[in-house]
Scaffold this motif. Structure first.
Motif, mmCIF file in Angstrom:
data_model
loop_
_atom_site.group_PDB
_atom_site.id
_atom_site.type_symbol
_atom_site.label_atom_id
_atom_site.label_comp_id
_atom_site.label_asym_id
_atom_site.label_seq_id
_atom_site.Cartn_x
_atom_site.Cartn_y
_atom_site.Cartn_z
ATOM 1 N N VAL A 123 1.212 -1.079 -0.157
ATOM 2 C CA VAL A 123 -0.396 -0.010 -0.030
ATOM 3 C C VAL A 123 0.894 1.648 -0.310
ATOM 4 O O VAL A 123 0.420 2.258 -0.373
ATOM 5 N N ASP A 124 2.219 1.232 1.279
ATOM 6 C CA ASP A 124 2.859 2.449 1.504
ATOM 7 C C ASP A 124 3.365 2.245 -0.706
ATOM 8 O O ASP A 124 3.559 3.642 -1.438
ATOM 9 N N ASN A 125 4.417 0.940 -0.791
ATOM 10 C CA ASN A 125 4.413 1.249 -2.571
ATOM 11 C C ASN A 125 3.529 2.299 -2.967
ATOM 12 O O ASN A 125 3.684 3.233 -4.311
ATOM 13 N N LEU A 126 2.754 1.720 -2.954
ATOM 14 C CA LEU A 126 1.622 2.855 -4.384
ATOM 15 C C LEU A 126 0.735 3.709 -4.010
ATOM 16 O O LEU A 126 1.111 4.537 -5.140
ATOM 17 N N ARG A 127 1.140 3.912 -2.922
ATOM 18 C CA ARG A 127 1.203 5.315 -2.326
ATOM 19 C C ARG A 127 1.796 6.620 -3.221
ATOM 20 O O ARG A 127 1.525 7.615 -3.482
ATOM 21 N N VAL A 128 2.907 6.385 -2.977
ATOM 22 C CA VAL A 128 4.302 6.478 -3.153
ATOM 23 C C VAL A 128 3.660 6.626 -4.429
ATOM 24 O O VAL A 128 4.303 8.126 -5.108
ATOM 25 N N ALA A 129 4.110 5.989 -5.780
ATOM 26 C CA ALA A 129 3.536 6.261 -6.707
ATOM 27 C C ALA A 129 2.516 7.451 -7.319
ATOM 28 O O ALA A 129 2.435 7.514 -8.189
ATOM 29 N N VAL A 130 1.604 6.573 -6.846
ATOM 30 C CA VAL A 130 0.415 7.341 -6.645
ATOM 31 C C VAL A 130 0.914 9.449 -6.667
ATOM 32 O O VAL A 130 0.338 10.045 -7.350
ATOM 33 N N GLU A 131 0.437 8.998 -5.167
ATOM 34 C CA GLU A 131 1.375 11.280 -4.755
ATOM 35 C C GLU A 131 2.002 11.569 -6.034
ATOM 36 O O GLU A 131 2.757 11.995 -5.935
ATOM 37 N N GLY A 132 3.337 10.297 -6.605
ATOM 38 C CA GLY A 132 4.540 11.315 -7.134
ATOM 39 C C GLY A 132 4.474 11.090 -8.749
ATOM 40 O O GLY A 132 5.112 11.380 -9.234
ATOM 41 N N GLY A 133 2.933 10.690 -9.226
ATOM 42 C CA GLY A 133 2.593 10.267 -10.241
ATOM 43 C C GLY A 133 3.134 9.741 -11.490
ATOM 44 O O GLY A 133 3.278 9.739 -12.514
ATOM 45 N N SER A 134 4.006 8.938 -10.846
ATOM 46 C CA SER A 134 4.974 7.807 -11.202
ATOM 47 C C SER A 134 4.377 6.453 -11.835
ATOM 48 O O SER A 134 4.088 5.685 -11.580
#
Length: 135
Positions: A123-134
């Protein structure tokens, strides 16, 4: 698949309590974080604002939550559980306990902890990816 099966498992008990499947996360969060700001609820559940507003309106119509303007910032709405929702809380917790017992059947406590830790990391990995736009 796991999410759909979990919802199928809980559908009957939720229907008996008069709670729609899509509302359980909102209701549990409000019960846990009494007075949570509506925007925080949206972020916590990773749901868009419109869906949050619709879910809260439905829960409000059922008499399970109430919304109030924040005293310091009138643009914000705080969400509170009602007596009716708090009366359902023991049944909700019992249902979730049965769900978790079924879900983790056959796994050791260590395996359960490891699984939950990995889910948190995913979940943390995807949250960072979503928030970072990657994406």
């Amino acid at each position: 698949m796991l999410s759909r099966l979990s919802m199928a498992y809980m559908a009957g008990p939720l229907a008996e309590m008069g709670i729609g499947r899509g509302k359980i996360g909102f209701l549990l969060s409000v019960l846990q974080f009494e007075g949570i700001v509506q925007e925080e609820l949206t972020n916590r559940l990773c749901i868009d604002r419109a869906a949050t507003a619709r879910a809260l309106q439905a829960l409000e119509d059922q008499g399970l939550v109430r919304r109030e303007e924040d005293r310091e910032d009138r643009r914000k709405k705080r969400v509170f559980s009602t007596d009716k929702a708090r009366a359902l809380q023991p049944k909700l917790m019992e249902m979730l306990t049965r769900h978790n017992e079924a879900l983790f059947s056959g796994l050791t406590r260590s395996e359960q902890d490891q699984f939950l830790d990995m889910l948190d990391r995913l979940v943390d990995n995807l949250r960072v990816a979503v928030e970072g736009g990657s994406r």
